[in-house]
Design a protein around this motif. Structure first.
Motif, short mmCIF file in Angstrom:
data_model
loop_
_atom_site.label_atom_id
_atom_site.label_comp_id
_atom_site.label_asym_id
_atom_site.label_seq_id
_atom_site.Cartn_x
_atom_site.Cartn_y
_atom_site.Cartn_z
N PHE A 60 38.41 32.99 57.72
CA PHE A 60 38.63 34.44 57.67
C PHE A 60 38.01 35.06 56.42
O PHE A 60 37.43 36.15 56.46
N PHE A 61 38.13 34.37 55.29
CA PHE A 61 37.70 34.94 54.02
C PHE A 61 36.19 34.86 53.79
O PHE A 61 35.67 35.56 52.92
N LYS A 62 35.49 34.04 54.55
CA LYS A 62 34.08 33.77 54.28
C LYS A 62 33.16 34.94 54.56
O LYS A 62 32.02 34.97 54.09
N SER A 63 33.60 35.91 55.34
CA SER A 63 32.72 37.00 55.74
C SER A 63 32.61 38.10 54.69
O SER A 63 31.82 39.03 54.85
N PHE A 64 33.39 37.99 53.61
CA PHE A 64 33.43 39.07 52.63
C PHE A 64 32.49 38.82 51.46
O PHE A 64 32.04 37.69 51.22
N THR A 65 32.21 39.88 50.74
CA THR A 65 31.41 39.79 49.53
C THR A 65 32.29 39.64 48.30
O THR A 65 31.93 38.95 47.35
N VAL A 66 33.45 40.28 48.33
CA VAL A 66 34.37 40.25 47.19
C VAL A 66 35.81 40.33 47.71
O VAL A 66 36.08 40.99 48.73
N ALA A 67 36.72 39.63 47.04
CA ALA A 67 38.15 39.69 47.35
C ALA A 67 38.90 40.11 46.10
O ALA A 67 38.65 39.59 45.01
N CYS A 68 39.83 41.05 46.27
CA CYS A 68 40.67 41.52 45.16
C CYS A 68 42.12 41.35 45.58
O CYS A 68 42.60 42.06 46.48
N ALA A 69 42.83 40.42 44.95
CA ALA A 69 44.18 40.04 45.38
C ALA A 69 45.25 40.57 44.44
O ALA A 69 45.16 40.42 43.22
N THR A 70 46.29 41.18 45.03
CA THR A 70 47.46 41.65 44.28
C THR A 70 48.72 41.19 45.01
O THR A 70 48.68 40.81 46.18
N PHE A 116 38.66 38.70 42.32
CA PHE A 116 39.45 39.42 41.33
C PHE A 116 40.93 39.25 41.70
O PHE A 116 41.29 39.25 42.88
N SER A 117 41.78 39.09 40.70
CA SER A 117 43.22 39.15 40.92
C SER A 117 43.77 40.20 39.95
O SER A 117 43.22 40.40 38.87
N ALA A 118 44.85 40.84 40.35
CA ALA A 118 45.38 41.93 39.52
C ALA A 118 46.83 42.21 39.90
O ALA A 118 47.26 41.92 41.02
N ASP A 119 47.57 42.78 38.96
CA ASP A 119 48.91 43.27 39.24
C ASP A 119 49.28 44.33 38.22
O ASP A 119 48.79 44.31 37.07
N ALA A 120 50.13 45.25 38.62
CA ALA A 120 50.69 46.26 37.72
C ALA A 120 52.18 46.00 37.60
O ALA A 120 52.87 45.86 38.61
N TYR A 121 52.66 45.93 36.36
CA TYR A 121 54.07 45.68 36.08
C TYR A 121 54.60 46.85 35.26
O TYR A 121 54.65 46.80 34.02
N GLY A 122 54.98 47.93 35.94
CA GLY A 122 55.51 49.07 35.21
C GLY A 122 54.49 49.64 34.24
O GLY A 122 53.42 50.10 34.62
N MET A 123 54.80 49.55 32.94
CA MET A 123 53.91 50.04 31.89
C MET A 123 52.86 49.01 31.49
O MET A 123 52.10 49.23 30.54
N MET A 124 52.81 47.88 32.20
CA MET A 124 51.89 46.81 31.88
C MET A 124 51.07 46.43 33.11
O MET A 124 51.41 46.82 34.23
N GLY A 125 50.04 45.64 32.90
CA GLY A 125 49.27 45.13 34.02
C GLY A 125 48.04 44.38 33.54
O GLY A 125 47.75 44.32 32.34
#
Length: 340
Positions: free
Chosen positions: A137-147, A169-178
């Motif tokens: 499933f993931f192979k067809s993409f150019t970029v993945a951004c996971a949260t 890319f991986s990312a998360d927002a934690y209130g006033m942080m991220g």
């Protein structure tokens, strides 16, 4: 593993990953729509962006901001992998959700609002999570951004992207942080010299997320942003408890502090390098998303994705941390591990 249901707008299906930049010239409509951007980074870069296929994993407030920035920039193929339903708490931070969306899948409910930003965009939604998809499933993409993922899911997805030459890319927002993390594997970009006339191709090597998060010796990391350590503590807590830490659970701060002390002991560094109130702040913020913070992190992250898809400018390497509670520097980058 079974494939979950798919909801699409302007459905064209998930085609094989394109040879970016070789799928034809821009149409007259596209040239007019993206005129200002073409003047900034050129036709070839705009075409590469148009032909890229972006996967957004999780669709909370942060990835909603990323999606907004990508669609406005002319990335016309965005697929959102989401399993969570919208709650009243989401409405305070999410730019696309409305009260009528409560109880619906967060991504499926937002498709029409996203397309208001760019009617030419194809927005596909897969109602599921990383674990419910096959590697193909993931192979067809150019970029993945996971949260909003467990650490094991991030490691697995990053391995798949590395094996198939996708940007991760991986990312998360934690209130006033991220934070966000970039793994571009081996990435080349064109750097212009000071005279503006000459340029050179620069190649940068990136570590995987697992390599960056499993550093054995923290004794040489005294100047590392505190949120790097906090990220490790949050994921350890989620792995043990099956949920993130919450300020509404009285025992969570004590559990997080125990994780911090034990982890620092194992890594050869004293927990005293952290600000005195850092654990308390981390627990107080970990279970919420705040719109302005998501907008800041999502804006910079969206810009980074546009950079790598267009092949223009030097990318950040490889962590970006944001802590609005920091009096020293709310936004910091860090290259971890330093020697890769």
């Amino acid at each position: 593993m079974s494939q979950s249901a798919t909801v699409e707008s302007n459905s064209i299906g998930l085609l094989s990953k394109p040879e970016v930049g070789n799928t034809g010239s821009l149409s007259a409509e596209e040239a007019k729509l993206y005129d200002r951007q073409i003047r900034l980074w050129g036709v070839d870069a705009q075409r590469r962006m148009r032909d890229s296929r972006v996967l957004l994993v999780g669709f909370g407030s942060l990835n909603a901001e990323v999606c907004k920035n990508l669609v406005l920039a002319g990335i016309n193929h965005v697929t959102i992998l989401e399993t969570h339903t919208a709650t009243p708490e989401d409405l305070g931070a999410h730019i696309f959700l409305e009260p009528s969306h409560i109880g619906s899948n967060r991504a499926s409910a937002c498709v029409e609002n996203i397309k208001l930003l760019n009617p030419t965009a194809t927005i596909a939604v897969v109602e599921g999570n990383v674990e419910s998809q096959t590697d193909d499933f993931f192979k067809s993409f150019t970029v993945a951004c996971a949260t909003n993922c467990m650490l094991t899911s991030l490691y697995h997805l990053n391995k798949v992207t590395r094996d198939n030459n996708l940007f991760f890319f991986s990312a998360d927002a934690y209130g006033m942080m991220g934070y966000f993390f970039s793994d571009l594997k081996t990435y080349s970009y064109v750097k212009k010299e000071a005279d503006g006339e000459t340029s050179e191709t620069v190649t940068v090597k990136f570590s995987s997320f697992e390599e960056a998060m499993t550093q054995r010796d923290w004794s040489k990391m005294r100047r590392t942003p505190s949120l790097y350590f906090g990220l490790s503590f949050i994921h350890q807590f989620k792995n043990r408890e099956g949920r993130g830490p919450s300020v509404h659970e009285k025992e969570d701060e004590g559990k997080m502090r125990d994780i911090a002390v034990q982890t620092f002991k194992e890594k050869g560094l004293s927990v005293d390098v952290l600000p005195q109130d850092f654990i308390s702040q981390l627990v107080a913020n970990a279970s919420s998303e705040i719109s302005p913070v998501s907008a800041i992190i999502g804006g910079i992250l969206g810009q980074e994705i546009i950079k790598v898809l267009s092949g223009k400018e030097e990318p950040l390497s490889n962590f970006f941390f944001y802590n609005a509670l920091s009096l020293r520097n709310p936004g910091e980058t860090a290259r971890i591990p330093a020697s890769f």
